[in-house]
Design a protein around this motif. Structure first.
Motif, mmCIF file in Angstrom:
data_model
loop_
_atom_site.group_PDB
_atom_site.id
_atom_site.type_symbol
_atom_site.label_atom_id
_atom_site.label_comp_id
_atom_site.label_asym_id
_atom_site.label_seq_id
_atom_site.Cartn_x
_atom_site.Cartn_y
_atom_site.Cartn_z
ATOM 1 N N ARG A 182 0.542 1.157 -4.048
ATOM 2 C CA ARG A 182 -1.403 1.684 -3.957
ATOM 3 C C ARG A 182 -0.929 3.175 -3.795
ATOM 4 N N CYS A 183 0.998 3.729 -3.414
ATOM 5 C CA CYS A 183 0.634 5.287 -3.006
ATOM 6 C C CYS A 183 2.454 4.751 -2.917
ATOM 7 N N ILE A 184 3.015 5.691 -3.762
ATOM 8 C CA ILE A 184 4.411 4.871 -4.177
ATOM 9 C C ILE A 184 4.950 6.771 -3.520
ATOM 10 N N VAL A 185 6.081 7.165 -3.002
ATOM 11 C CA VAL A 185 6.905 8.510 -2.360
ATOM 12 C C VAL A 185 8.179 8.376 -3.163
ATOM 13 N N GLN B 277 13.201 -1.166 -15.608
ATOM 14 C CA GLN B 277 13.367 -3.160 -14.811
ATOM 15 C C GLN B 277 12.907 -2.678 -13.152
ATOM 16 N N GLN C 127 4.744 -0.554 -9.539
ATOM 17 C CA GLN C 127 4.435 0.335 -9.971
ATOM 18 C C GLN C 127 2.772 0.052 -9.995
ATOM 19 N N PHE D 173 9.958 9.735 -11.217
ATOM 20 C CA PHE D 173 8.473 11.357 -10.471
ATOM 21 C C PHE D 173 7.596 10.965 -11.784
ATOM 22 N N LYS D 174 7.733 9.880 -12.317
ATOM 23 C CA LYS D 174 6.632 9.366 -13.415
ATOM 24 C C LYS D 174 5.550 8.919 -12.898
ATOM 25 N N VAL D 175 5.861 8.043 -11.877
ATOM 26 C CA VAL D 175 4.481 6.966 -11.716
ATOM 27 C C VAL D 175 5.135 7.109 -10.071
ATOM 28 N N ALA D 176 5.659 8.785 -9.764
ATOM 29 C CA ALA D 176 4.381 8.401 -7.967
ATOM 30 C C ALA D 176 4.000 9.697 -7.752
ATOM 31 N N HIS D 177 3.176 9.041 -6.245
ATOM 32 C CA HIS D 177 2.150 9.579 -6.449
ATOM 33 C C HIS D 177 2.611 11.270 -5.592
ATOM 34 N N LYS E 113 1.118 -1.218 -0.303
ATOM 35 C CA LYS E 113 0.444 0.129 0.035
ATOM 36 C C LYS E 113 0.844 1.355 0.286
ATOM 37 N N LEU E 114 2.228 1.542 0.328
ATOM 38 C CA LEU E 114 3.012 1.721 0.269
ATOM 39 C C LEU E 114 4.491 1.968 0.164
#
Ligand SMILES: Cc1cc2nc3c(=O)[nH]c(=O)nc-3n(C[C@H](O)[C@H](O)[C@H](O)COP(=O)(O)OP(=O)(O)OC[C@H]3O[C@@H](n4cnc5c(N)ncnc54)[C@H](O)[C@@H]3O)c2cc1C
Ligand SMILES: Cc1cc2nc3c(=O)[nH]c(=O)nc-3n(C[C@H](O)[C@H](O)[C@H](O)COP(=O)(O)OP(=O)(O)OC[C@H]3O[C@@H](n4cnc5c(N)ncnc54)[C@H](O)[C@@H]3O)c2cc1C
Lengths: 325, 265
Positions: free
Chosen positions: A283-286, A274, A280, A297-301, A262-263
């Motif tokens: 649920r939540c990417i920092v 890779q 990716q 940063f393209k996939v981060a929330h 989730k995080l």
């Protein structure tokens, strides 16, 4: 004519095949070209039946006992026969270990261009411009292929969305007989699951992953401290493992574990494809990275563009204080 | 065993890459170049195979003065000799032209039992060169290699490959072969002072397109299968919310958001 060379294992199509078909359907619509899927294997009629339901024009099936297991020699020979009888415009292969094992050989043996790792394309007049990622996905490059078709392209995983695959076709299934004269030089001895080790990240609700941005092994303790304060598990990018800062079992990514917590904290990780394919869907990417252009940063929330050696200890302190209160 | 290990000079990973005026490449005149990381693993593997089975390890690089520098480092690491493919005509090669040029050099050197390349370079990183090289040479090949066992008497190799999703496979293939070496296969050694001194006496020869018997239309830009229309930083269709402030402020804001907005902690 646009060809997609499908990839399958254990009688199941790989998701990259759907992505490559999406790429093909889009180019096909823009250039008014029919789409053909090619299945090489032994006893693969079930896969052909599945492909038939997609909105494509034809499925070519070449069955031969020698194709039961993937072999670069056999794939190149079979595809040269199949493509030689046709007038292909574009031939799309997945940018996977298998695709990148035979597509370059095919391109050289036919002396036709191969653009590897495509993420997009454009139609300029009647010319096809293929866009690929370069410099560790930091930049893109638009390329113009030269000379006569066929052109070869590999589709970067994740660049085309499998759920956009249009179905509702009723493609014709064509069986093609292939015969082989060359040797099979490379022989499969065995295929095994890599040793898993003690760290199973697949069920971890929170993961703090560190990358090469940590600079050296000793610095990794700030990642462990943050993880401890959060009650989280620790993960790593590949260079961390290659440099022996942590054992292989901590690695997240295409050649490591696939996780979906989730995080997910990506600390000093640039976000190479890779690595992204392994995390990716979290649920939540920092992302904590000092380079604002880093592809992570393209996939981060949420992102913090700053020195990780300042941000991580600050986060650890807050979580420790939260725990106490 | 005769081994040739390829080394591509790439911009030092710490350098900031800036796109050139014509937007076709990066500005490379002020950059420092180092050996592409996977090539260090490849050379280390070559040296270990030689230590076990005897033989000759040559290193091969195409490029300008920067290639000569990475070759010197490779000699200091322990390679026996170096081949520098140096010609202004080589500039602007794509993977196809690069592979054809490298293949011609290997043929001119009398071929090899084993050619090693990196799985992918640190800059362009298409991962095509090694496999293309194999086809130009007519050699067998294996990609993403994480373990090599050679049997020089039987002229065979047993190679471990890394596939996606934590699967490894072992394959057997005959000499001559091209292997693309995966990161982490070993721990590359550093050049010792003795190695650096010894390197000065080792052979480093330079070959041009004419030396290789390659006509102008097969090398560099004319030999390329495609042209670069534009290099650009892609617009990120991202959902990211960048949190600003000092490190402490940003950390505090982030924790608030993770608790109240994302509700993940
Ligand atoms: C076949 C194959 C399989 C692979 N499998 C995997 C895999 O499973 N998993 C994987 O992770 N990789 C894998 N890789 C490697 C992948 O291509 C990348 O090389 C790798 O993910 C990069 O790791 P990194 O982000 O830690 O390092 P780098 O790309 O070097 O990034 C380091 C980042 O840290 C940042 N940074 C540096 N200092 C600081 C600081 N003080 N503060 C904040 N930020 C800082 C930099 O801006 C940079 O973005 C594979 C490669 C190949 C060829
Ligand atoms: C139109 C165009 C213009 C270009 N212009 C330039 C330029 O001006 N300057 C520049 O530096 N590059 C330039 N390049 C890149 C370069 O010439 C080749 O594309 C590159 O050598 C091979 O591609 P890659 O980096 O993706 O290799 P990969 O296939 O990812 O590399 C894998 C391995 O192949 C081997 N290898 C690759 N290249 C070499 C080499 N040169 N010598 C020895 N071994 C090698 C290495 O072992 C490497 O680890 C240009 C490319 C294009 C398409």
């Amino acid at each position: 004519m646009i060809f997609v060379i499908t990839e399958h294992r254990d009688n199941k199509l790989k998701s990259i095949t759907s992505e490559a078909l999406v790429f093909a359907q889009r180019v096909g619509q823009d250039f008014g070209q029919p789409v053909t899927a090619v299945v090489l294997g032994a006893n693969v009629s079930g896969l052909a039946d599945e492909l038939k339901t997609k909105k494509i024009d034809r499925v070519i099936v070449a069955e031969h006992p020698d194709l039961a297991e993937y072999s670069p020699d056999r794939y190149v020979e079979a595809l040269k026969t199949i493509l030689g009888n046709e007038k292909p415009f574009l031939v799309i292969v997945g940018h996977t270990t298998q695709g990148m094992d035979f597509a370059p050989r095919l391109s050289v043996s036919l002396r036709r261009p191969l653009i590897a790792g495509c993420v997009e394309y454009e139609k300029q007049g009647d010319r096809l411009i293929l866009t690929r990622q370069v410099f560790n996905a930091k930049m893109n490059m638009k390329t113009g292929v030269r000379g006569e078709s066929p052109y070869f392209a590999t589709a970067s995983p994740g660049a085309f969305q499998a759920d956009e695959l249009q179905s509702g076709g009723n493609a014709e299934i064509v069986s093609v007989a292939v015969q082989f004269s060359g040797p099979v030089r490379r022989k499969l001895v065995e295929r095994v699951e890599a040793p898993r080790g003690m760290v199973d990240l697949s069920a971890a609700p929170i993961i703090v992953a560190g990358g090469r941005g940590l600079k050296e092994k000793d610095n990794f303790k700030i990642v462990f401290e943050l993880a401890e304060a959060l009650g989280a598990s620790v993960g790593a990018s590949r260079p961390v493992v290659d440099s022996e800062w942590l054992p292989r079992e901590y690695q997240v990514g295409s050649s490591g574990q696939t996780v979906s917590p989730k995080l997910y904290f990506a600390v000093g990780i640039s976000g190479a494809i890779q690595h992204l394919v392994g995390m990716q869907t979290s649920r939540c990417i920092v992302a904590i990275n000092k380079d604002v252009e880093a592809p992570i940063f393209k996939v981060a929330h949420y992102g913090i563009v700053d020195d990780l050696f300042k941000v991580v200890p600050a986060l650890t302190k807050i979580f420790k204080d939260l725990k106490v209160s | 065993m005769k081994i040739i290990s390829c080394i591509k000079p790439v911009p030092d990973p710490a350098s900031r890459l800036i796109i050139n005026e014509s937007k076709t490449w990066i500005k490379d005149n002020d950059l420092t170049f180092v050996a592409s990381e996977a090539d260090n693993y490849a050379l280390e593997e070559a040296l270990r195979l030689k230590e076990k089975h005897q033989g000759d390890v040559a290193i091969l690089s195409m490029g300008g003065d920067e290639a000569a520098r990475v070759l010197r480092s490779g000699l200091a690491m322990g390679a026996d000799r170096a081949i520098h493919l140096l010609d202004p005509k080589f500039k602007g090669a794509d993977e196809f032209a690069a592979a054809e040029t490298l293949a011609k050099a290997i043929e001119k050197d009398g071929g090899a039992d084993l050619v090693l390349a990196g799985v992918q370079s640190d800059d362009l990183g298409t991962g095509m060169t090694g496999v293309m090289l194999a086809e130009f040479l007519g050699y067998a090949h294996a990609t993403v290699v994480i373990g090599v066992e050679a049997d020089p008497a039987a002229k065979t190799l047993k190679v471990k490959r890394e596939l996606e999703g934590g699967i490894n496979e072992t394959v057997e293939l005959p000499f001559p072969a091209v292997l693309t070496i995966q990161f982490g296969i070993n721990q590359p050694r550093y050049a010792s002072l003795k190695g650096i001194m010894a390197a000065k006496k080792k052979e480093l020869k330079a070959w041009s397109a004419a030396d290789l018997g390659l006509s102008d239309n097969l090398v560099g830009k004319p030999g390329a299968m495609y042209e670069v229309k534009e290099v650009f930083v892609p617009e990120r269709k991202s959902r990211v919310e960048i949190i600003t402030g000092t490190a402490e402020e940003a950390a505090a804001k982030l924790v608030e958001k993770l608790r109240k907005e994302a509700k993940v902690i």
